[in-house]
Design an enzyme around this catalytic site. Structure first.
Site, PDB file in Angstrom:
ATOM      1  N   ASP A  32       0.897  -1.689  -0.004  1.00 50.25           N
ATOM      2  CA  ASP A  32       0.300   0.072   0.101  1.00 50.25           C
ATOM      3  C   ASP A  32       1.027   1.350   0.112  1.00 50.25           C
ATOM      4  O   ASP A  32       1.820   1.461   0.993  1.00 50.25           O
ATOM      5  CB  ASP A  32      -0.422   0.447   1.423  1.00 50.25           C
ATOM      6  CG  ASP A  32      -2.466   0.452   1.231  1.00 50.25           C
ATOM      7  OD1 ASP A  32      -2.994   0.633  -0.146  1.00 50.25           O
ATOM      8  OD2 ASP A  32      -3.012   0.246   2.245  1.00 50.25           O
TER       9      ASP A  32
ATOM     10  N   GLU B 275     -14.280  -0.710  -0.675  1.00 50.81           N
ATOM     11  CA  GLU B 275     -14.457  -0.864   0.365  1.00 50.81           C
ATOM     12  C   GLU B 275     -15.566   0.093   0.768  1.00 50.81           C
ATOM     13  O   GLU B 275     -16.156   0.440   0.143  1.00 50.81           O
ATOM     14  CB  GLU B 275     -13.087  -0.201   0.912  1.00 50.81           C
ATOM     15  CG  GLU B 275     -13.538  -0.236   3.017  1.00 50.81           C
ATOM     16  CD  GLU B 275     -12.157   0.277   3.268  1.00 50.81           C
ATOM     17  OE1 GLU B 275     -11.339   0.646   2.783  1.00 50.81           O
ATOM     18  OE2 GLU B 275     -11.722   0.288   4.452  1.00 50.81           O
TER      19      GLU B 275
HETATM   20  O1  KIV Z   1      -4.665  -0.970   4.240  1.00 48.71           O
HETATM   21  C1  KIV Z   1      -5.639  -1.929   4.322  1.00 48.71           C
HETATM   22  O2  KIV Z   1      -5.307  -3.075   5.089  1.00 48.71           O
HETATM   23  C2  KIV Z   1      -6.603  -2.118   3.681  1.00 48.71           C
HETATM   24  C3  KIV Z   1      -7.221  -2.943   3.218  1.00 48.71           C
HETATM   25  C4  KIV Z   1      -8.258  -3.133   4.271  1.00 48.71           C
HETATM   26  C5  KIV Z   1      -8.245  -2.791   1.398  1.00 48.71           C
HETATM   27  O3  KIV Z   1      -6.563  -0.803   2.386  1.00 48.71           O
END
Ligand code: KIV
Length: 295
Positions: free
Chosen positions: A89, A189
């Site tokens: 991410d 989400e």
């Molecule tokens: O940061 C995270 O864990 C996420 C998920 C909830 C999709 O973006």
């Protein structure tokens, strides 16, 4: 399709899963041991989510998470994983200002942390442009629409998105634009099931739901939520597969009791010399102590 050999999961493999209507399983991980367990359990994608900030680092939201923190944890995960596709991410403000900075930061996840892809939130024109730059740099991108936690300051609270027609139309539009821009999969989400179903039918890339109902091509959960390790946060969509808080506390309380009561460590958890060496050691140490005392 079941994967029997330990070969690395690829993006085309995930696309084929959508075609064959086989569900894609996604979980978050942030460290070596849990990533190893998740990988061996047969999860398709491991997401090193910036939820790291909330479930591991104790921040109130995901906004304080830094590039260095994400890289540190992504490296631990990729060291453990043999099979799953690892998606990192991109943290808040690491991709918002210019495509050049966004690409440079994304490239660190690929080159330094050995991730397979990155995830970014939202579908603003600048994000769509960034996705085309990332394509140019051969960096696969997963999109994320609906409730985007990095927008919490604008949203005001974590609530279901797309419940009215104009919001729902906007989310569908964003999903279509992200697909056109080149994302290989899309996280949906906290949106109504009906909207998630329409988006999933409309897109040819896989949708991965979290709080988006059962019709998405795949499902993601935050590991600490599904293991019952998060005390305060429990959205409706989370199913707890373990009461982790209770079980962890029970085990630790037992350890505390046993150490206090001298029950642990016991004979079975101690190292021993053989009788001959033990006798000799006691003799020699006794002599040494006596000599010390004489001097
Ligand atoms: O940061 C995270 O864990 C996420 C998920 C909830 C999709 O973006």
């Amino acid at each position: 399709m079941t994967k029997t050999t330990q070969t690395k999961i690829t993006i085309p493999y995930l696309w084929r899963k959508k075609e064959k209507k086989e569900k894609i399983v996604v979980l978050t991980a942030y460290d070596y041991p849990t990533a190893q367990i998740i990988d061996q359990a047969g999860v398709d994608i491991i997401l090193v989510g910036d939820s790291l900030g909330m479930v591991v680092l104790g921040y109130p939201d995901t906004l304080p998470v830094t590039m260095e923190e994400m890289l540190h944890h992504t490296k631990a995960v990729t060291r453990a994983v043999k099979q799953a596709l690892v998606v990192a991410d991109m943290p808040y403000l690491s991709y918002h200002f210019s495509p050049e900075v966004g690409v440079a930061n994304a490239a660190r996840f690929i080159k330094e942390a050995r991730a397979d892809a990155v995830k970014i939130e939202g579908a603003t024109p600048a994000r769509l442009k960034l996705i085309s730059f990332l394509q140019e740099a051969e960096i696969p991108v997963m999109g994320h629409v609906g409730l985007t936690p990095q927008s919490i300051r604008q949203l005001g609270e974590y609530r279901v998105q797309g419940k009215n027609i104009s919001q729902a139309k906007r989310i569908l539009q964003e999903a279509l634009e992200l697909e056109r821009a080149g994302v290989f999969a899309l996280v949906l989400e906290s949106i109504p099931r009906e909207l998630a179903q329409i988006i999933t039918q409309k897109l040819s890339i896989p949708t991965i739901g979290i709080g988006a109902g059962p019709d998405c091509d795949g499902q993601v959960l935050v590991l600490h939520d599904m293991l019952g390790l998060t005390a305060n946060i429990s959205p409706k969509f989370v199913k707890k597969y373990l009461d982790g808080q209770h079980l962890f506390r029970q085990a630790i309380e037992q350890y505390v009791r046993e150490v206090k009561d001298s029950q642990y460590p016991d004979e079975n958890h101690s190292y021993h010399l053989n009788t001959h060496s033990s006798d000799q050691l006691i003799r020699e140490l006794t002599t040494l102590i006596e000599e010390e005392e004489e001097n």
